[in-house]
Design an enzyme around this catalytic site. Structure first.
Site, PDB file in Angstrom:
ATOM      1  N   GLN A 135       0.717  -1.324  -0.068  1.00 55.39           N
ATOM      2  CA  GLN A 135      -0.134  -0.074   0.017  1.00 55.39           C
ATOM      3  C   GLN A 135       0.836   1.361   0.102  1.00 55.39           C
ATOM      4  O   GLN A 135       1.673   1.282   0.715  1.00 55.39           O
ATOM      5  CB  GLN A 135      -0.711   0.138   1.184  1.00 55.39           C
ATOM      6  CG  GLN A 135      -2.014  -1.034   1.211  1.00 55.39           C
ATOM      7  CD  GLN A 135      -1.368  -2.310   2.190  1.00 55.39           C
ATOM      8  OE1 GLN A 135      -0.125  -2.576   2.358  1.00 55.39           O
ATOM      9  NE2 GLN A 135      -2.439  -3.122   2.556  1.00 55.39           N
ATOM     10  N   GLN A 157      -0.278  -0.095  -5.568  1.00 52.56           N
ATOM     11  CA  GLN A 157      -1.323  -0.543  -4.773  1.00 52.56           C
ATOM     12  C   GLN A 157      -1.926   0.606  -4.009  1.00 52.56           C
ATOM     13  O   GLN A 157      -1.085   1.534  -3.425  1.00 52.56           O
ATOM     14  CB  GLN A 157      -1.135  -1.649  -3.934  1.00 52.56           C
ATOM     15  CG  GLN A 157      -2.294  -1.865  -2.969  1.00 52.56           C
ATOM     16  CD  GLN A 157      -1.772  -3.430  -2.214  1.00 52.56           C
ATOM     17  OE1 GLN A 157      -0.590  -4.067  -2.375  1.00 52.56           O
ATOM     18  NE2 GLN A 157      -2.605  -3.649  -1.280  1.00 52.56           N
ATOM     19  N   ASP A 158      -3.323   1.013  -4.074  1.00 51.54           N
ATOM     20  CA  ASP A 158      -3.811   1.952  -3.386  1.00 51.54           C
ATOM     21  C   ASP A 158      -3.470   3.359  -3.842  1.00 51.54           C
ATOM     22  O   ASP A 158      -2.921   4.325  -3.099  1.00 51.54           O
ATOM     23  CB  ASP A 158      -3.331   1.922  -1.890  1.00 51.54           C
ATOM     24  CG  ASP A 158      -4.205   0.561  -1.216  1.00 51.54           C
ATOM     25  OD1 ASP A 158      -5.063  -0.033  -1.997  1.00 51.54           O
ATOM     26  OD2 ASP A 158      -4.178   0.415  -0.068  1.00 51.54           O
ATOM     27  N   ASP A 181      -6.538  -2.599  -6.139  1.00 52.98           N
ATOM     28  CA  ASP A 181      -7.560  -1.712  -5.221  1.00 52.98           C
ATOM     29  C   ASP A 181      -7.058  -0.077  -5.465  1.00 52.98           C
ATOM     30  O   ASP A 181      -6.958   0.599  -4.527  1.00 52.98           O
ATOM     31  CB  ASP A 181      -7.645  -2.107  -4.077  1.00 52.98           C
ATOM     32  CG  ASP A 181      -7.983  -3.346  -3.651  1.00 52.98           C
ATOM     33  OD1 ASP A 181      -8.665  -3.996  -4.361  1.00 52.98           O
ATOM     34  OD2 ASP A 181      -7.546  -4.130  -2.662  1.00 52.98           O
ATOM     35  N   ARG A 237     -13.865  -4.890  -6.295  1.00 56.62           N
ATOM     36  CA  ARG A 237     -14.203  -5.842  -5.194  1.00 56.62           C
ATOM     37  C   ARG A 237     -14.606  -5.159  -3.884  1.00 56.62           C
ATOM     38  O   ARG A 237     -14.067  -4.105  -3.635  1.00 56.62           O
ATOM     39  CB  ARG A 237     -13.295  -6.974  -4.876  1.00 56.62           C
ATOM     40  CG  ARG A 237     -11.792  -6.330  -4.281  1.00 56.62           C
ATOM     41  CD  ARG A 237     -10.985  -7.340  -3.928  1.00 56.62           C
ATOM     42  NE  ARG A 237      -9.636  -6.615  -3.261  1.00 56.62           N
ATOM     43  CZ  ARG A 237      -8.529  -7.469  -3.128  1.00 56.62           C
ATOM     44  NH1 ARG A 237      -8.583  -8.607  -2.933  1.00 56.62           N
ATOM     45  NH2 ARG A 237      -7.346  -6.904  -2.543  1.00 56.62           N
TER      46      ARG A 237
END
Length: 338
Positions: A135, A157-158, A181, A237
């Site tokens: 992250q 990520q993120d 994500d 998701r």
């Protein structure tokens, strides 16, 4: 004696109030940042620190081209601030924090944190350069009525955290890239006419929409693209049970998984999450094989997914409440024409 004291206190408070609101011309409303020393400051955070909290007029910060390696934060009391970069490809704010680096965690890994309401950014690249290490946020935004126009968001990520359970956020003509994500959070966030690049077999979104909210993450006329290494990509998701994410008139690449959506290994999420598409097109558009629990958006329902409807407020009489996301693009104007 007590009455006299109360009178003095009242006079003091009146004087303090006048000092806070009178003579707005005494405050500075235009700031410039340039690494070559031609502006007011060479660092963006120094300019933010010099701004008046809850300003009496909107504040504009012009940022000259350059790579600004700094971690910046615009606090909640710094409202009505606009950042205007000189060139989106050459005005870059970058940092390399990530979750697990010392005491850094996901929500402190940001390069830029924006908490001041009615924030606008144009022609700026926000980057987290930590690489594929977990992250690592490029942008943490939990402010309400924020507008990002012609900006780039680079990370893995993120990349973007759309924070603020009651916040409304608008991204138009932007470029966003990431791996897992990389667009996530609880805000009502609209991405309009954006290019979204997935760099790994993973998930584009992870909404955490609050229960009872009508809108979560909304993508309108966006183009989803992938690198050659991507062969199985999910549209989203549910980070939380009531996640809401929809794509309307978006181009889907061949790498999109036929089922489109993932329940995050929890079938119970299928009962509460609201995921759907309308008029997807491209090699990855596959309405027949989408997950059975995904929503099939009708023509009538699609009409409710416009910025005008999504951002409608219960306070329509507030100044700018109906127009904040329609502001015309600003022009980069360096003082003195430099």
């Amino acid at each position: 004696m007590r009455q006299f004291t109360l009178i003095l206190l009242a006079l003091y408070c009146m004087g303090r109030g006048n000092a806070q609101t009178a003579n707005p011309e005494q405050y500075k409303y235009t700031f410039t940042v340039a690494q070559d020393g031609s502006g007011d400051y060479t660092r963006i955070q120094d300019a933010i620190n010099a701004m008046r909290g809850y300003p009496l007029a909107p504040i504009t910060l012009y940022i000259k081209n350059g790579i600004y390696k700094e971690k910046i934060e615009l606090p909640a009391n710094n409202t009505d601030v606009t950042f205007i970069g000189q060139d989106v490809d050459r005005t870059i704010i970058t940092f390399d924090d990530y979750a697990g680096k010392g005491t850094i965690r996901t929500f402190t890994s940001y390069t830029a944190k924006i908490s001041g309401n009615r924030f606008v950014a144009e022609n700026i690249t926000f980057e987290n350069s930590a690489g594929p290490v977990g992250q690592a946020l490029a942008l943490y935004v939990d402010a309400d009525k924020t507008l990002f126009r012609n900006c780039r968001f680079l990370g893995n990520q993120d990349t973007i955290f759309n924070g603020g359970e009651t916040a409304r956020q608008y991204f138009v003509n932007c470029y966003i890239e990431g791996t897992t994500d990389f667009i996530f959070g609880p805000a009502t966030a609209v991405y309009n006419n954006c290019i979204i690049k997935a760099k790994a077999n993973s998930y584009i979104t992870a909404a955490s929409t609050s229960r009872g909210k009508k809108y979560g993450l909304v993508f309108i006329k966006c183009r989803i693209i992938t690198g050659p290494e991507v062969s199985r990509l999910f549209l989203g998701r549910p980070w939380r049970a009531y996640a809401k994410t929809v794509y309307l008139s978006c181009e889907m690449p061949a790498a999109i998984a036929p089922e489109g959506w993932n329940n995050w290994n929890n079938p119970e999420n299928e009962k509460t999450a609201c995921y759907g598409e309308y008029k997807s097109y491209g090699a990855g558009a596959n309405p027949v094989n989408r997950a059975s629990w995904a929503k099939k958006i009708t023509v009538a329902e699609a009409g409710q997914y416009t910025p005008d409807v999504i951002f409608a407020s219960c306070n329509p009489d507030l100044a700018g409440e109906r127009t904040w996301y329609k502001n015309s693009p600003a022009v980069f104007k360096w003082p003195g024409g430099r």
